[in-house]
Each structure stands twice: as C-alpha cells, then as structure tokens.
Scaffold this motif. Structure first.
Motif, mmCIF file in Angstrom:
data_model
loop_
_atom_site.group_PDB
_atom_site.id
_atom_site.type_symbol
_atom_site.label_atom_id
_atom_site.label_comp_id
_atom_site.label_asym_id
_atom_site.label_seq_id
_atom_site.Cartn_x
_atom_site.Cartn_y
_atom_site.Cartn_z
ATOM 1 N N PHE A 118 51.169 38.243 33.887
ATOM 2 C CA PHE A 118 50.189 37.519 34.682
ATOM 3 C C PHE A 118 48.974 38.412 34.928
ATOM 4 O O PHE A 118 49.108 39.628 35.065
ATOM 5 N N SER A 119 47.815 37.805 34.974
ATOM 6 C CA SER A 119 46.598 38.579 35.212
ATOM 7 C C SER A 119 46.199 38.492 36.684
ATOM 8 O O SER A 119 46.482 37.514 37.377
ATOM 9 N N LYS A 120 45.528 39.531 37.148
ATOM 10 C CA LYS A 120 45.009 39.577 38.504
ATOM 11 C C LYS A 120 43.503 39.776 38.420
ATOM 12 O O LYS A 120 43.037 40.677 37.723
ATOM 13 N N GLU A 121 42.757 38.927 39.108
ATOM 14 C CA GLU A 121 41.311 38.986 39.042
ATOM 15 C C GLU A 121 40.713 39.353 40.396
ATOM 16 O O GLU A 121 41.207 38.937 41.441
ATOM 17 N N SER A 122 39.669 40.144 40.370
ATOM 18 C CA SER A 122 38.911 40.467 41.573
ATOM 19 C C SER A 122 37.446 40.595 41.187
ATOM 20 O O SER A 122 37.106 40.726 40.004
ATOM 21 N N SER A 123 36.573 40.539 42.170
ATOM 22 C CA SER A 123 35.145 40.669 41.888
ATOM 23 C C SER A 123 34.478 41.443 43.010
ATOM 24 O O SER A 123 34.971 41.495 44.137
ATOM 25 N N VAL A 124 33.350 42.055 42.665
ATOM 26 C CA VAL A 124 32.609 42.874 43.622
ATOM 27 C C VAL A 124 31.145 42.457 43.595
ATOM 28 O O VAL A 124 30.515 42.444 42.524
ATOM 29 N N TRP A 125 30.606 42.134 44.762
ATOM 30 C CA TRP A 125 29.192 41.790 44.873
ATOM 31 C C TRP A 125 28.353 43.055 44.916
ATOM 32 O O TRP A 125 28.734 44.056 45.531
ATOM 33 N N VAL A 126 27.200 42.997 44.286
ATOM 34 C CA VAL A 126 26.241 44.098 44.306
ATOM 35 C C VAL A 126 24.880 43.542 44.716
ATOM 36 O O VAL A 126 24.431 42.524 44.180
ATOM 37 N N TRP A 127 24.256 44.206 45.652
ATOM 38 C CA TRP A 127 22.935 43.784 46.147
ATOM 39 C C TRP A 127 21.953 44.931 45.922
ATOM 40 O O TRP A 127 22.174 46.048 46.377
ATOM 41 N N ILE A 128 20.892 44.647 45.183
ATOM 42 C CA ILE A 128 19.845 45.635 44.924
ATOM 43 C C ILE A 128 18.612 45.247 45.737
ATOM 44 O O ILE A 128 18.005 44.204 45.503
#
Length: 298
Positions: A118-128
């Motif tokens: 099974f895959s595990k997904e995550s994400s990270v926001w970046v603000w410039i």
C-alpha cells in the motif's frame, strides 16, 4: 494550509518570474510510484487540478506544493518470507545461507512484494514571499522541511535559503515572558507549555489547558526548567505554539479571520491563501521584533 510554519530567509540576488518557476518545477512534476518503486517525490498542482499550473500567485504570494508517495513492505512479512526461502535452500542443498546471502534474499523478497504494498501519500505547502524575501514551509518536522528545501533549491537555479535567526533565542524570550508574565505587545500567553530541565535529569513538565501565570510555573522556570514550547495568540487573530527552534506549530486562524471567506471552491482557495498569508505577513514581523529583530549572518 500552514498549520506549521518554518521560516527561511531567501539569499540576496535571487529573482525569477512566475513562468520561470513554473518551467523549472514542471521538469520535476510528480509521477506516482512504479510497481517496484518505494518512493516518489514531485511537484503537484496546488488546487488539485490535473495538468494545471504548479505555481499559484494569490495576492502577490506564490504557492507551490510538493507531494511525497512512499511504499513499504512490513518488515515482519519480509522476515517471514525470507526465512521460508532460507529453509527451502537448506532443505534442498543442506546448506544454510550466510549473512550476505540472507541480505540478498530479503532484498529480493522486498522487491517481489513491493507491487502489492500500500502507498502512503503526504504533501507539503510552500509559500514564497518575494516582496519580503521569505520562504515558508508548512512542515511538521525539520527533516521534512529539509527535504522540501533540497528539492526546491535543486529545481530553481540561483536560489539559496537559510533558516531565519533572531537576536534573542526563542527559548530566552519565552523564559522571560513566563517569569515576568509580560508577553510582548500584540501577543498573549495561552494555556500550553513544555518545560525541560537543562541538567542530566532531562526532566520534563508539560502544561495543557492550564493557566501559566502561576507561581508554580515561575518556580519551575527559575529552578532551571527551560521552555521548549509555548502557546501564544497574536492580536486575537492567530493562535500558535512557538518552539525553541523558532517554528510555529498548531497554527490556527481564529474565526474572525475567515468571516469573509467565500464558500465557492475556486474563490475559497484564493481567499484562504490570501487571508492566511496576509495574517502571517503581519504576525511574523511582530514575532521577529519581539525576539529582538533578525540576526543577519555572514
């Protein structure tokens, strides 16, 4: 979005247009893990739209999003399958596999089972924030932020960043605020704190939903337990937990901030980004000032 805040200073001389950033990130657009691949990292559309732009400009602020997919086979399963193979080799050849061969067997088992993992997904926001030369990572740990920064610096030519430093350390400032019970202007101390002894005992005292303007808290601090986390609220608009590493955790925009947010999907994204970045654009300078101002290194 921006529930955790780690702030970096962008190095002097870096400039890039929206189109240039888009082109650079497009070369590293996210591709899902292949059958035998255990990790994939790449940039995705902030709005979640397939084949959309990878950089969103909202109220002059640039927003990008890094996606991370990992797949892993449980170690217990690998060990069991590897033992079965080892037993089979021993039964058929009379020879028990050595350590190196067992490592190879485990690697082969892991690769064989990977397509079923099974895959595990995550994400990270970046603000410039190009106007203020700040880069903000919405990451819960420094390790995750480091991974994002490595990807970003690699993708964008000429970009260099360093963690923001202040004249007064957050720990020294939080210590003073707890002892004097006088937080800086525009800030109030809330009801959460972690105190840790600096000696070999490493003892820890945590307060949750507990008043901190008490003699007990003051005695702990004066006795050598230093604050590593302290809950604060800025201007009755944003609550957060400040850490000794100058990270903001549990960032919460209070109800008054979002009163005018649209319920429409597209307008909601733009409004949420504009409001969140707008609040943080005011909070961060006040926090830096409360910590004695920025320390320019080098």
């Amino acid at each position: 979005m921006f529930k955790n805040v780690i702030v970096y200073r962008i190095g002097e001389g870096w400039t890039a247009t929206l189109a240039q950033i888009e082109g650079c990130l497009d070369a590293e657009r996210f591709v899902p893990c292949g059958a035998s691949q255990d990790k994939s990292v790449g940039w995705v559309e902030p709005r979640g739209e397939a084949h959309g732009p990878l950089v969103e400009s909202v109220a002059g602020q640039l927003i990008v999003k890094l996606k991370i997919e990992t797949k892993a086979v449980p170690g217990s399963v690998v060990a069991r399958k590897a033992k079965e193979r080892s037993d089979q080799i021993e039964a058929t050849t009379g020879r028990k596999p050595g350590k190196k061969e067992m490592r190879d067997i485990k690697d082969d088992v892991r690769m064989t089972l990977m397509p079923l993992a099974f895959s595990k997904e995550s994400s990270v926001w970046v603000w410039i924030d190009t106007a203020s030369s700040l880069l903000i990572i919405d990451a819960g740990s420094q390790a995750k932020a480091d991974e994002v920064i490595t990807r970003l610096v690699s993708a964008l030519p000429g970009l260099s960043v360093m963690l923001l430093n202040t004249q007064m350390s957050p720990q020294a400032a939080m210590t003073a605020w707890l002892i004097t019970q006088e937080p800086p202007s525009d800030f109030s101390v809330d009801r959460e704190c972690e105190l840790k002894a600096a000696d070999e005992s490493k003892s820890v005292v945590r307060y949750v939903r507990h008043a901190l303007d008490t003699e007990e808290v003051k005695q702990h601090v004066e006795g050598g337990k230093l604050p590593t986390r302290l809950a604060l609220t800025w201007n009755s608009r944003v609550s957060f937990v400040l850490t000794e590493a100058l990270q903001l955790k549990k960032v919460t925009f209070l109800d008054v901030v979002f009163e005018a947010t649209s319920s429409e999907k597209d307008e909601g994204f733009d409004a949420d980004v504009a409001i969140a970045t707008g609040e943080l654009c005011q909070l961060l300078p006040d926090l830096i000032e409360a910590l004695g101002g920025e320390m320019v290194l080098g």
